[in-house]
Design a protein around this motif. Structure first.
Motif, PDB file in Angstrom:
ATOM      1  N   MET A   1       5.518  -9.894 -10.371  1.00  0.00           N
ATOM      2  CA  MET A   1       4.620  -9.881  -9.250  1.00  0.00           C
ATOM      3  C   MET A   1       5.040  -8.820  -8.228  1.00  0.00           C
ATOM      4  O   MET A   1       4.191  -8.100  -7.710  1.00  0.00           O
ATOM      5  CB  MET A   1       4.629 -11.288  -8.636  1.00  0.00           C
ATOM      6  CG  MET A   1       3.821 -11.412  -7.411  1.00  0.00           C
ATOM      7  SD  MET A   1       2.124 -11.582  -7.877  1.00  0.00           S
ATOM      8  CE  MET A   1       1.410 -11.798  -6.330  1.00  0.00           C
ATOM      9  N   PHE A   2       6.353  -8.751  -7.941  1.00  0.00           N
ATOM     10  CA  PHE A   2       6.815  -7.758  -6.990  1.00  0.00           C
ATOM     11  C   PHE A   2       6.633  -6.347  -7.528  1.00  0.00           C
ATOM     12  O   PHE A   2       6.386  -5.421  -6.770  1.00  0.00           O
ATOM     13  CB  PHE A   2       8.293  -7.991  -6.639  1.00  0.00           C
ATOM     14  CG  PHE A   2       8.503  -9.228  -5.812  1.00  0.00           C
ATOM     15  CD1 PHE A   2       8.020  -9.290  -4.521  1.00  0.00           C
ATOM     16  CD2 PHE A   2       9.162 -10.326  -6.324  1.00  0.00           C
ATOM     17  CE1 PHE A   2       8.215 -10.417  -3.752  1.00  0.00           C
ATOM     18  CE2 PHE A   2       9.346 -11.450  -5.560  1.00  0.00           C
ATOM     19  CZ  PHE A   2       8.880 -11.515  -4.268  1.00  0.00           C
ATOM     20  N   ARG A   3       6.734  -6.217  -8.842  1.00  0.00           N
ATOM     21  CA  ARG A   3       6.529  -4.894  -9.447  1.00  0.00           C
ATOM     22  C   ARG A   3       5.117  -4.395  -9.202  1.00  0.00           C
ATOM     23  O   ARG A   3       4.920  -3.237  -8.853  1.00  0.00           O
ATOM     24  CB  ARG A   3       6.755  -4.995 -10.959  1.00  0.00           C
ATOM     25  CG  ARG A   3       8.024  -4.450 -11.398  1.00  0.00           C
ATOM     26  CD  ARG A   3       8.051  -4.606 -12.889  1.00  0.00           C
ATOM     27  NE  ARG A   3       8.984  -3.653 -13.400  1.00  0.00           N
ATOM     28  CZ  ARG A   3       9.386  -3.601 -14.627  1.00  0.00           C
ATOM     29  NH1 ARG A   3       8.922  -4.462 -15.489  1.00  0.00           N
ATOM     30  NH2 ARG A   3      10.235  -2.709 -15.010  1.00  0.00           N
ATOM     31  N   ARG A   4       4.160  -5.248  -9.429  1.00  0.00           N
ATOM     32  CA  ARG A   4       2.761  -4.849  -9.240  1.00  0.00           C
ATOM     33  C   ARG A   4       2.488  -4.519  -7.776  1.00  0.00           C
ATOM     34  O   ARG A   4       1.789  -3.550  -7.469  1.00  0.00           O
ATOM     35  CB  ARG A   4       1.823  -5.967  -9.706  1.00  0.00           C
ATOM     36  CG  ARG A   4       1.771  -6.101 -11.182  1.00  0.00           C
ATOM     37  CD  ARG A   4       0.771  -7.134 -11.574  1.00  0.00           C
ATOM     38  NE  ARG A   4       0.811  -7.331 -13.005  1.00  0.00           N
ATOM     39  CZ  ARG A   4       0.043  -8.167 -13.647  1.00  0.00           C
ATOM     40  NH1 ARG A   4      -0.798  -8.927 -12.979  1.00  0.00           N
ATOM     41  NH2 ARG A   4       0.130  -8.283 -14.950  1.00  0.00           N
TER      42      ARG A   4
ATOM     43  N   TRP B   1       4.052  -1.044  -7.045  1.00  0.00           N
ATOM     44  CA  TRP B   1       3.303   0.083  -7.592  1.00  0.00           C
ATOM     45  C   TRP B   1       1.930   0.222  -6.946  1.00  0.00           C
ATOM     46  O   TRP B   1       1.427   1.331  -6.765  1.00  0.00           O
ATOM     47  CB  TRP B   1       3.176  -0.022  -9.109  1.00  0.00           C
ATOM     48  CG  TRP B   1       4.476   0.275  -9.774  1.00  0.00           C
ATOM     49  CD1 TRP B   1       5.258  -0.584 -10.476  1.00  0.00           C
ATOM     50  CD2 TRP B   1       5.168   1.524  -9.747  1.00  0.00           C
ATOM     51  NE1 TRP B   1       6.404   0.035 -10.898  1.00  0.00           N
ATOM     52  CE2 TRP B   1       6.373   1.353 -10.472  1.00  0.00           C
ATOM     53  CE3 TRP B   1       4.910   2.771  -9.193  1.00  0.00           C
ATOM     54  CZ2 TRP B   1       7.289   2.361 -10.644  1.00  0.00           C
ATOM     55  CZ3 TRP B   1       5.823   3.776  -9.374  1.00  0.00           C
ATOM     56  CH2 TRP B   1       7.008   3.571 -10.093  1.00  0.00           C
ATOM     57  N   PHE B   2       1.326  -0.900  -6.577  1.00  0.00           N
ATOM     58  CA  PHE B   2       0.048  -0.823  -5.861  1.00  0.00           C
ATOM     59  C   PHE B   2       0.242  -0.135  -4.505  1.00  0.00           C
ATOM     60  O   PHE B   2      -0.532   0.746  -4.126  1.00  0.00           O
ATOM     61  CB  PHE B   2      -0.534  -2.229  -5.667  1.00  0.00           C
ATOM     62  CG  PHE B   2      -1.810  -2.236  -4.878  1.00  0.00           C
ATOM     63  CD1 PHE B   2      -3.009  -1.859  -5.473  1.00  0.00           C
ATOM     64  CD2 PHE B   2      -1.821  -2.595  -3.533  1.00  0.00           C
ATOM     65  CE1 PHE B   2      -4.186  -1.846  -4.754  1.00  0.00           C
ATOM     66  CE2 PHE B   2      -2.991  -2.572  -2.802  1.00  0.00           C
ATOM     67  CZ  PHE B   2      -4.179  -2.206  -3.406  1.00  0.00           C
ATOM     68  N   THR B   3       1.273  -0.530  -3.787  1.00  0.00           N
ATOM     69  CA  THR B   3       1.562   0.068  -2.481  1.00  0.00           C
ATOM     70  C   THR B   3       1.923   1.546  -2.624  1.00  0.00           C
ATOM     71  O   THR B   3       1.471   2.390  -1.835  1.00  0.00           O
ATOM     72  CB  THR B   3       2.710  -0.684  -1.791  1.00  0.00           C
ATOM     73  OG1 THR B   3       2.385  -2.081  -1.752  1.00  0.00           O
ATOM     74  CG2 THR B   3       2.929  -0.182  -0.383  1.00  0.00           C
ATOM     75  N   ALA B   4       2.733   1.866  -3.639  1.00  0.00           N
ATOM     76  CA  ALA B   4       3.108   3.270  -3.867  1.00  0.00           C
ATOM     77  C   ALA B   4       1.873   4.108  -4.198  1.00  0.00           C
ATOM     78  O   ALA B   4       1.720   5.236  -3.709  1.00  0.00           O
ATOM     79  CB  ALA B   4       4.136   3.363  -4.984  1.00  0.00           C
ATOM     80  N   GLY B   5       0.971   3.588  -4.997  1.00  0.00           N
ATOM     81  CA  GLY B   5      -0.252   4.311  -5.343  1.00  0.00           C
ATOM     82  C   GLY B   5      -1.156   4.510  -4.142  1.00  0.00           C
ATOM     83  O   GLY B   5      -1.743   5.575  -3.953  1.00  0.00           O
ATOM     84  N   ALA B   6      -1.288   3.471  -3.318  1.00  0.00           N
ATOM     85  CA  ALA B   6      -2.123   3.587  -2.113  1.00  0.00           C
ATOM     86  C   ALA B   6      -1.527   4.623  -1.157  1.00  0.00           C
ATOM     87  O   ALA B   6      -2.257   5.444  -0.581  1.00  0.00           O
ATOM     88  CB  ALA B   6      -2.233   2.220  -1.435  1.00  0.00           C
ATOM     89  N   ALA B   7      -0.213   4.594  -0.995  1.00  0.00           N
ATOM     90  CA  ALA B   7       0.433   5.560  -0.113  1.00  0.00           C
ATOM     91  C   ALA B   7       0.260   6.980  -0.643  1.00  0.00           C
ATOM     92  O   ALA B   7      -0.016   7.921   0.114  1.00  0.00           O
ATOM     93  CB  ALA B   7       1.914   5.230   0.049  1.00  0.00           C
ATOM     94  N   ALA B   8       0.388   7.157  -1.961  1.00  0.00           N
ATOM     95  CA  ALA B   8       0.200   8.483  -2.557  1.00  0.00           C
ATOM     96  C   ALA B   8      -1.242   8.952  -2.376  1.00  0.00           C
ATOM     97  O   ALA B   8      -1.497  10.129  -2.109  1.00  0.00           O
ATOM     98  CB  ALA B   8       0.574   8.448  -4.035  1.00  0.00           C
ATOM     99  N   GLY B   9      -2.195   8.043  -2.500  1.00  0.00           N
ATOM    100  CA  GLY B   9      -3.604   8.396  -2.298  1.00  0.00           C
ATOM    101  C   GLY B   9      -3.877   8.823  -0.871  1.00  0.00           C
ATOM    102  O   GLY B   9      -4.582   9.811  -0.632  1.00  0.00           O
ATOM    103  N   VAL B  10      -3.337   8.086   0.090  1.00  0.00           N
ATOM    104  CA  VAL B  10      -3.519   8.441   1.497  1.00  0.00           C
ATOM    105  C   VAL B  10      -2.874   9.787   1.787  1.00  0.00           C
ATOM    106  O   VAL B  10      -3.461  10.647   2.457  1.00  0.00           O
ATOM    107  CB  VAL B  10      -2.934   7.334   2.410  1.00  0.00           C
ATOM    108  CG1 VAL B  10      -2.865   7.799   3.851  1.00  0.00           C
ATOM    109  CG2 VAL B  10      -3.775   6.069   2.295  1.00  0.00           C
ATOM    110  N   TRP B  11      -1.673  10.012   1.271  1.00  0.00           N
ATOM    111  CA  TRP B  11      -0.957  11.273   1.487  1.00  0.00           C
ATOM    112  C   TRP B  11      -1.742  12.449   0.904  1.00  0.00           C
ATOM    113  O   TRP B  11      -1.932  13.481   1.546  1.00  0.00           O
ATOM    114  CB  TRP B  11       0.433  11.199   0.850  1.00  0.00           C
ATOM    115  CG  TRP B  11       1.186  12.478   0.929  1.00  0.00           C
ATOM    116  CD1 TRP B  11       1.834  12.984   1.996  1.00  0.00           C
ATOM    117  CD2 TRP B  11       1.341  13.428  -0.118  1.00  0.00           C
ATOM    118  NE1 TRP B  11       2.403  14.194   1.691  1.00  0.00           N
ATOM    119  CE2 TRP B  11       2.107  14.488   0.381  1.00  0.00           C
ATOM    120  CE3 TRP B  11       0.900  13.479  -1.442  1.00  0.00           C
ATOM    121  CZ2 TRP B  11       2.441  15.592  -0.391  1.00  0.00           C
ATOM    122  CZ3 TRP B  11       1.243  14.577  -2.210  1.00  0.00           C
ATOM    123  CH2 TRP B  11       1.999  15.618  -1.679  1.00  0.00           C
ATOM    124  N   ALA B  12      -2.246  12.274  -0.352  1.00  0.00           N
ATOM    125  CA  ALA B  12      -3.001  13.351  -1.012  1.00  0.00           C
ATOM    126  C   ALA B  12      -4.313  13.627  -0.279  1.00  0.00           C
ATOM    127  O   ALA B  12      -4.702  14.783  -0.096  1.00  0.00           O
ATOM    128  CB  ALA B  12      -3.269  12.977  -2.462  1.00  0.00           C
TER     129      ALA B  12
END
Length: 117
Positions: free
Chosen positions: A1-4, A7-18
């Motif tokens: 659960m913590f893994r998901r 990775w969800f948070t990391a993906g959202a942060a990468a999307g906002v940054w990009a």
């Protein structure tokens, strides 16, 4: 659960940054921004050219002084004004060649029909 969640948070942060990075680049490529950048670069180039011209002028004056000293020449004081020049022909009081009557200057009158009277 913590893994998901990670990775969800990391993906959202990468999307906002990009997205932020792409929007900044798009704003840099607008015609107004490109014109402002070109104007800034032209101003900087003008300042560099002016500084170069002043350096060259200073070097010329210094070298001219060195050569004058080496050759024993005395330069005139640059602050001294040249003698006043007198006109070759004195101005006459009256115009020797008056313009014909139809070409003489007349008082200015406005012929604008839309003007309030």
């Amino acid at each position: 659960m913590f893994r998901r969640t990670f990775w969800f948070t990391a993906g959202a942060a990468a999307g906002v940054w990009a997205t932020t990075k792409v929007n900044r680049k798009i704003k840099q490529l607008t015609p107004e921004s490109l014109a402002a950048q070109a104007a800034d670069k032209a101003i900087v180039a003008g300042h560099k050219l002016k500084d170069f011209a002043l350096d060259v002028r200073e070097g010329m004056v210094r070298r001219e002084a060195e050569l004058g000293e080496a050759l024993g020449l005395e330069a005139a004081d640059p602050r001294e004004l040249p003698p006043a020049r007198r006109p070759a022909v004195e101005a006459a009081d009256a115009d020797p060649h008056p313009a014909p009557a139809p070409y003489r200057k007349l008082p200015y009158h406005s012929y604008n029909r839309n003007e309030d009277h």
